[in-house]
Enzyme design. Structure first.
Site, mmCIF file in Angstrom:
data_model
loop_
_atom_site.group_PDB
_atom_site.id
_atom_site.type_symbol
_atom_site.label_atom_id
_atom_site.label_comp_id
_atom_site.label_asym_id
_atom_site.label_seq_id
_atom_site.Cartn_x
_atom_site.Cartn_y
_atom_site.Cartn_z
ATOM 1 N N LYS A 181 0.839 -1.206 0.000
ATOM 2 C CA LYS A 181 0.000 0.000 0.000
ATOM 3 C C LYS A 181 0.869 1.250 0.000
ATOM 4 O O LYS A 181 0.587 2.206 -0.708
ATOM 5 C CB LYS A 181 -0.872 0.037 1.255
ATOM 6 C CG LYS A 181 -2.087 -0.837 1.183
ATOM 7 C CD LYS A 181 -2.946 -0.529 2.383
ATOM 8 C CE LYS A 181 -4.134 -1.450 2.469
ATOM 9 N NZ LYS A 181 -4.872 -1.237 3.703
ATOM 10 N N ASP A 234 -8.954 1.787 4.608
ATOM 11 C CA ASP A 234 -9.455 0.437 4.809
ATOM 12 C C ASP A 234 -10.075 0.043 3.488
ATOM 13 O O ASP A 234 -10.820 0.808 2.886
ATOM 14 C CB ASP A 234 -10.482 0.373 5.934
ATOM 15 C CG ASP A 234 -10.711 -1.074 6.347
ATOM 16 O OD1 ASP A 234 -9.718 -1.750 6.677
ATOM 17 O OD2 ASP A 234 -11.859 -1.549 6.321
ATOM 18 N N SER A 235 -9.702 -1.131 3.019
ATOM 19 C CA SER A 235 -10.143 -1.494 1.677
ATOM 20 C C SER A 235 -10.488 -2.957 1.622
ATOM 21 O O SER A 235 -10.173 -3.719 2.548
ATOM 22 C CB SER A 235 -9.034 -1.168 0.682
ATOM 23 O OG SER A 235 -7.844 -1.821 1.065
ATOM 24 N N PHE A 273 -1.361 -7.327 -5.679
ATOM 25 C CA PHE A 273 -1.317 -8.202 -4.502
ATOM 26 C C PHE A 273 -2.733 -8.713 -4.238
ATOM 27 O O PHE A 273 -3.678 -8.370 -4.959
ATOM 28 C CB PHE A 273 -0.769 -7.448 -3.278
ATOM 29 C CG PHE A 273 -1.640 -6.280 -2.831
ATOM 30 C CD1 PHE A 273 -1.610 -5.077 -3.494
ATOM 31 C CD2 PHE A 273 -2.503 -6.409 -1.731
ATOM 32 C CE1 PHE A 273 -2.413 -4.000 -3.092
ATOM 33 C CE2 PHE A 273 -3.289 -5.348 -1.308
ATOM 34 C CZ PHE A 273 -3.245 -4.141 -2.000
ATOM 35 N N ASP A 306 -5.972 -9.258 -6.633
ATOM 36 C CA ASP A 306 -5.782 -8.755 -8.009
ATOM 37 C C ASP A 306 -5.857 -9.855 -9.084
ATOM 38 O O ASP A 306 -6.439 -9.622 -10.140
ATOM 39 C CB ASP A 306 -4.447 -7.994 -8.127
ATOM 40 C CG ASP A 306 -4.559 -6.564 -7.596
ATOM 41 O OD1 ASP A 306 -5.582 -5.913 -7.865
ATOM 42 O OD2 ASP A 306 -3.629 -6.106 -6.927
ATOM 43 N N LYS A 329 -3.104 0.482 -13.116
ATOM 44 C CA LYS A 329 -3.979 0.121 -11.995
ATOM 45 C C LYS A 329 -4.210 1.353 -11.119
ATOM 46 O O LYS A 329 -5.347 1.666 -10.756
ATOM 47 C CB LYS A 329 -3.364 -1.014 -11.168
ATOM 48 C CG LYS A 329 -4.279 -1.428 -10.016
ATOM 49 C CD LYS A 329 -3.682 -2.428 -9.055
ATOM 50 C CE LYS A 329 -4.556 -2.508 -7.803
ATOM 51 N NZ LYS A 329 -3.906 -3.172 -6.678
#
Ligand code: IMP
Length: 201
Positions: free
Chosen positions: A13, A70-71, A152, A155, A175
């Site tokens: 990230k 947060d994802s 990662f 994906d 991306k």
């Protein structure tokens, strides 16, 4: 140059975030680099709540700008699973190879709707302790089989219809240009710059 402490231990990230924010206006450092070692209990019910929890926790230890995200992946036919549990799905220590194969099997079994999206909520706590929250989405589908080596996590199974490939097959710049995190970060950078230009927070 303003310092941003990013509340994450995830190196992937941080690399994406530095690439998107650029390194001319903001110096992005991780919690560890800022010498902050605190356990964050992510017990919110939404991505937005969890991002704020992380940013507020770290902001108690610094007067720099603190940012957190947060994802996760939402799959429509699985009632938006794995959602906020994306990192913990099937256990933190289970490989993404297994998690990805499991999700493909579950989607195959559920029928024909393969719609999915990556969601990224981003929160910032400014030095005056005011807060900014934004959210970005990246719409796609669950692929029929995993493909690609970039990125990662999920994906390799995230099919991007406009590109005819998975997000793991996209070069990182491509991306970043379309991703949930890219969108949220660009919104955040714009709002932060406005705030920092308008007052001394
Ligand atoms: P977080 O660190 O709590 O935000 O958890 C995010 C999790 O969601 C990651 O560990 C991945 O499983 C998944 N995820 C979020 N963004 C992406 C992405 O861009 N690609 C692949 N997986 C992602």
């Amino acid at each position: 140059m303003r310092k941003i402490v990013f509340a994450t231990g995830n190196k992937n990230k941080t690399v994406e975030i530095k690439a998107i924010l650029g390194e001319d206006k903001f110096e992005v450092v991780t919690m560890k680099e800022a010498g902050i070692d605190v356990e964050i209990v992510e017990d919110g019910n939404t991505f937005a709540e969890n991002a704020l929890i992380k940013a507020r926790t770290v902001a108690k230890f610094t007067d720099a700008i603190v940012m957190a995200d947060d994802s996760g992946l939402e799959i429509d036919c699985l009632n938006k699973e794995p959602g906020i549990y994306s990192a913990r799905y099937m256990g933190e220590d289970t490989s993404y190879e297994l998690k990805n194969l499991n999700l493909i099997e579950r989607v195959n079994a559920a029928g024909t709707d393969r719609k999915a999206r990556f969601v990224c909520a981003m929160a910032a706590v400014l030095p005056d302790k005011t807060e900014i929250s934004v959210e970005g989405c990246f719409e796609g589908e669950i692929a029929l089989s995993p493909a690609g080596e970039n990125g990662f996590g999920y994906d390799p199974i995230f099919w991007v219809p406009e590109r005819g490939c998975t997000s793991a097959q996209l070069p990182p710049e491509e991306k970043n240009a379309m991703s949930h995190r890219g969108k949220a970060l660009r919104m955040m950078a714009e709002m932060l710059e406005k705030r920092l230009d308008s007052d001394e927070c």
